[in-house]
Write an enzyme that holds these catalytic residues in place. Structure first.
Site, mmCIF file in Angstrom:
data_model
loop_
_atom_site.group_PDB
_atom_site.id
_atom_site.type_symbol
_atom_site.label_atom_id
_atom_site.label_comp_id
_atom_site.label_asym_id
_atom_site.label_seq_id
_atom_site.Cartn_x
_atom_site.Cartn_y
_atom_site.Cartn_z
ATOM 1 N N SER A 1 0.805 -1.215 0.000
ATOM 2 C CA SER A 1 0.000 0.000 0.000
ATOM 3 C C SER A 1 0.844 1.274 0.000
ATOM 4 O O SER A 1 1.579 1.529 -0.949
ATOM 5 C CB SER A 1 -0.965 -0.038 1.193
ATOM 6 O OG SER A 1 -1.955 0.949 1.091
ATOM 7 N N ASP B 1 10.175 5.128 -9.818
ATOM 8 C CA ASP B 1 9.709 5.748 -11.064
ATOM 9 C C ASP B 1 10.414 7.065 -11.353
ATOM 10 O O ASP B 1 10.626 7.424 -12.520
ATOM 11 C CB ASP B 1 8.195 5.989 -10.997
ATOM 12 C CG ASP B 1 7.394 4.714 -11.223
ATOM 13 O OD1 ASP B 1 8.019 3.666 -11.477
ATOM 14 O OD2 ASP B 1 6.157 4.769 -11.148
ATOM 15 N N LYS C 1 -0.456 -4.171 -3.530
ATOM 16 C CA LYS C 1 -1.776 -3.632 -3.179
ATOM 17 C C LYS C 1 -1.931 -2.249 -3.793
ATOM 18 O O LYS C 1 -1.358 -1.273 -3.308
ATOM 19 C CB LYS C 1 -1.963 -3.550 -1.664
ATOM 20 C CG LYS C 1 -3.340 -3.028 -1.250
ATOM 21 C CD LYS C 1 -3.481 -2.991 0.262
ATOM 22 C CE LYS C 1 -4.866 -2.505 0.665
ATOM 23 N NZ LYS C 1 -5.088 -1.082 0.345
#
Length: 554
Positions: A293, A304, A318
């Protein structure tokens, strides 16, 4: 132009008409099934042979309905709304200690008091047997019952009677409950090299970003020039706290997360809103299969944006967002409303929850995932958690260690630690404390005398092989070899403990250290033997390797 417009409108009419009909049919199905449910319960309440408990029966129906969706959409009746509040805030009112069931004594005992909490302040210790809470006897109760009794309203006082095994004496403590905030940042500090900062972070409750910011700034003041952020076992929490934490290392104004769901007006973008603390310090993030999460948002966004490297094993996966909602009569629910997408545009949800036919799950195959690009052009994928830039599998516990730590009915390791604490008023600092060879020999002899046994996997496999060989007709011809192998696999507890000496010694040391220096000390003591941490530091120290990992493959 008019003809084209008329033709376009004529083409749109059937589509709109079909959509309106589908919506009408859906609304009819909803109304029909709610009416059926209502009539079923009325008939049950009127004619069922026994009197029904409405809260229990309808509550079970609600829970069954939600179980067909996903495991994160949950209903909280009025009696359990405190559980939801604790989940969202990380706070509860109690004594601040873990309790466990002692299998040999068949009693609930204190396992680990938290630093600065009521249990530690009044002097409760690891191993104390809980006898009574006020006038209620606890000796025949399970962990869940005792734990609930220890909790209550903040500021309330009760009498706790315990028996201390090291002395055999019964002791009574007056304990005042207070709001307990689980330590989301149990430890941070410089590693032995004096240049690598380390932060252990295990949840994202409200306000945790401020604590993280203070810790990071403090590490910089101490001389940290690179950082290891440990998110292993961190199951997540507040999305906004995760955004503010990432913001410490990336510029203001970046979109980190987008949430997209059925209600378009509820879709949101989450941007960094503050000036960062440091945008150039090399960062390594430790993750594992229990990193989920908000932890995946943090590690995935840093990956990223090529702001740090990820070390460890693939994360949980998740990518679903839950929103708490108020219901009538002081009830609540936690509802999955959308998926989140991190800077590259990927969603890292690993499981599709299908709702036809009663509900089932479907793991997204690697072949069905899609390629996305990081800011530097590196390839990353969706659909299965965050894949580390450097994969390092942790050391696995041997079978005997698992039994001694968790499954031993004699509780020999737990009792040894309790007795050691009773004999030693103080010990060395976490990084300097070590169990002597004589102490370990004492532990080994106690395990043998206590009758400790465990289920060796090699014996299981041997028995299966013998059974197969007899079935296939090979056993008699190879009987001598089988007998020789059986003799070598003979169960010898003392020998097996000695063979696993270093692992067991470290486990005992960490248990002992936690009794004196609490969770922070236990974490600090384990840093020296942490294989994943060592690899993260190695890469951070190798500037060429670090830069190469953040560059696209050629």
């Amino acid at each position: 132009m008019k003809r084209r417009l008329i033709l376009l409108l004529l083409l749109c009419v059937p589509v709109l008409s079909m959509q309106a009909q589908n919506a009408k049919n859906h609304n009819f199905e909803v109304a029909k099934n709610l009416d059926i449910f209502n009539q079923i319960y009325k008939n049950l309440d009127l004619m069922y042979v026994d009197t029904l408990n409405p809260g229990e029966v309808i509550g079970n129906g609600i829970s069954a309905m939600l179980r067909s969706l996903d495991p994160y959409t949950e209903y909280y009746p009025e009696s359990k709304t405190k559980d939801l509040k604790m989940m969202l805030t990380g706070k509860y009112a109690g004594i601040g200690a873990l309790v466990r069931y002692h299998q040999r004594l068949k009693r609930v005992v204190i396992d680990e008091p938290y630093a600065g909490m009521p249990a530690a302040e009044v002097g409760l210790r690891k191993g104390d047997v809980i006898l009574t809470i006020d006038d209620s006897v606890m000796t025949d109760k399970n962990v869940s019952y005792v734990s609930n009794k220890l909790r209550g309203e903040s500021g309330t006082t009760f009498k706790l009677k315990i028996m201390r095994p090291s002395t055999g004496k019964e002791m009574t403590f007056k304990v005042t409950r207070k709001s307990i905030k689980l330590p989301e940042l149990p430890y941070y500090g410089l590693l032995d090299d004096g240049r690598t900062g380390y932060i252990n972070f295990n949840s994202f409750p409200e306000g945790s970003a401020k604590d993280m910011r203070k810790a990071f700034i403090d590490l910089k003041k101490q001389g940290a020039v690179q950082l290891v952020l440990d998110l292993r076992g961190n199951g997540g929490g507040s999305l906004s706290e995760a955004i503010d934490i990432i913001n410490m290392w990336v510029p203001r104004g970046l979109t980190l997360v987008e949430t997209r769901g059925k209600l378009k007006r509820a879709n949101r973008e989450y941007r960094t809103r503050m000036e960062p603390v440091d945008t150039v310090m090399p960062i390594a993030v430790l993750v594992n299969g229990e990193t989920a999460s908000a932890s995946e948002i943090t590690s995935g966004s840093l990956q990223d944006l090529d702001r740090g490297i990820i070390v460890g094993t693939r994360t949980y996966g998740k990518g679903l967002v839950q929103v708490p909602m108020d219901l009538p009569y002081n009830c609540n629910m936690k509802l999955t409303t959308s998926k989140y997408y991190i800077p590259s545009g990927r969603c890292i949800q690993a499981i599709n929850y299908k709702h036809s036919g009663g509900g089932y799950t479907e793991h997204i195959a690697d072949s069905l995932t899609h390629v996305f690009k990081t800011r530097n052009g590196r390839e990353v994928r969706d659909g299965g958690g965050i894949k580390p830039d450097v994969e390092v599998k942790p050391d696995t516990l041997d079978n005997i260690a698992v039994y001694l730590d968790r499954l031993d009915s004699t509780e020999v390791m737990f009792d040894y630690v309790v007795d050691y604490i009773a004999r030693h008023p103080s010990i060395a600092a976490p990084r300097k404390f070590h169990l002597s060879d004589a102490d370990f020999e004492d532990f080994k002899s106690r395990a043998v005398k206590a009758g400790f046994t465990y289920d060796p996997m090699s014996q299981k496999r041997f028995d299966e092989l013998v059974k197969t060989a007899k079935f296939e007709g090979y056993y008699e011809a190879a009987k001598e070899e089988f007998d020789n192998l059986k003799a070598k696999l003979k169960h010898d507890v003392a020998r097996d403990i000695e063979r696993n000496k270093e692992t067991l010694r470290q486990m005992i040391e960490q248990d002992i250290i936690s009794a004196y220096y609490y969770q922070a000390g236990m974490i600090e003591a384990g840093l020296g033997s942490d294989k994943q941490l060592k690899e993260a530091v190695r890469v951070l120290n190798d500037k060429v390797a670090y830069k190469r990992l953040l560059s696209p493959k050629k």
